[in-house]
Scaffold this active site. Structure first.
Site, mmCIF file in Angstrom:
data_model
loop_
_atom_site.group_PDB
_atom_site.id
_atom_site.type_symbol
_atom_site.label_atom_id
_atom_site.label_comp_id
_atom_site.label_asym_id
_atom_site.label_seq_id
_atom_site.Cartn_x
_atom_site.Cartn_y
_atom_site.Cartn_z
ATOM 1 N N LYS A 295 0.844 -1.194 0.000
ATOM 2 C CA LYS A 295 0.000 0.000 0.000
ATOM 3 C C LYS A 295 0.875 1.238 0.000
ATOM 4 C CE LYS A 295 -2.580 1.260 3.629
ATOM 5 N NZ LYS A 295 -3.729 1.542 4.526
ATOM 6 N N SER B 94 -3.353 2.830 -17.429
ATOM 7 C CA SER B 94 -2.443 2.505 -16.334
ATOM 8 C C SER B 94 -2.285 3.676 -15.387
ATOM 9 C CB SER B 94 -1.064 2.079 -16.823
ATOM 10 O OG SER B 94 -0.396 3.182 -17.406
ATOM 11 N N THR C 295 -6.282 -0.781 -12.186
ATOM 12 C CA THR C 295 -5.474 -0.607 -13.381
ATOM 13 C C THR C 295 -4.162 -1.345 -13.141
ATOM 14 O OG1 THR C 295 -4.661 1.010 -15.000
ATOM 15 C CG2 THR C 295 -4.516 1.646 -12.676
ATOM 16 N N TYR C 296 -3.115 -0.991 -13.857
ATOM 17 C CA TYR C 296 -1.812 -1.624 -13.635
ATOM 18 C C TYR C 296 -0.743 -0.553 -13.531
ATOM 19 C CZ TYR C 296 -1.244 -0.850 -18.646
ATOM 20 O OH TYR C 296 -1.168 -0.272 -19.886
ATOM 21 N N GLY D 4 -5.171 7.080 -19.509
ATOM 22 C CA GLY D 4 -6.299 6.465 -20.188
ATOM 23 C C GLY D 4 -7.603 6.748 -19.462
ATOM 24 N N PRO D 5 -8.559 5.809 -19.540
ATOM 25 C CA PRO D 5 -9.875 6.035 -18.934
ATOM 26 C C PRO D 5 -9.821 6.373 -17.438
ATOM 27 C CG PRO D 5 -9.943 4.125 -20.369
ATOM 28 C CD PRO D 5 -8.500 4.544 -20.275
ATOM 29 N N ALA D 6 -8.824 5.862 -16.719
ATOM 30 C CA ALA D 6 -8.703 6.155 -15.287
ATOM 31 C C ALA D 6 -8.513 7.650 -15.034
ATOM 32 C CB ALA D 6 -7.550 5.360 -14.682
#
Length: 116
Positions: free
Chosen positions: A9, A25, A57-58, A73-75
């Site tokens: 975390k 990502s 995501t990654y 991107g979409p995030a």
């Protein structure tokens, strides 16, 4: 029996950018990734403290000691620059192993995302 437990975390870092025109990502300062034992391409869960969004995501590495935390991107639609987020990874392990496992949890400086 296997269970899923917290592996890593990065607690409360500031978003430094959001790039909608990217394939996807989260870019994370490599120093933070190493401290939290997160590897390139690893699936991460993101919790946005500011708006309550939770998504996956990654991870991809960003420049060392840059403090970069960029959603791509979409995030990028789920955060704004300067939002505070938590980045979490999980691992599957045997129940007995999980009882003794100690996750990597780091608390960077929230102002500049440094390791203090």
């Amino acid at each position: 029996m296997q269970i899923e437990v917290l592996k890593s975390k990065i607690h409360r870092v500031k978003v430094t950018g959001a790039d909608l025109n990217y394939i996807g990502s989260i870019t994370i300062d490599i120093a933070l990734m190493e401290a939290a034992n997160i590897i390139e391409g690893e699936k991460v869960s993101i919790v946005n403290i500011n708006n309550g969004e939770r998504f996956e995501t990654y991870a991809i590495p960003g420049p060392r000691n840059s403090g970069e935390i960029t959603l791509n991107g979409p995030a990028a639609r789920k955060v704004h620059k300067d939002d505070i987020i938590i980045i979490i990874t999980y691992a599957l392990m045997e129940f007995q192993e999980a009882k003794e496992f100690k996750p990597w949890v780091i608390f960077p400086n929230e102002e500049n995302n440094s390791l203090k």
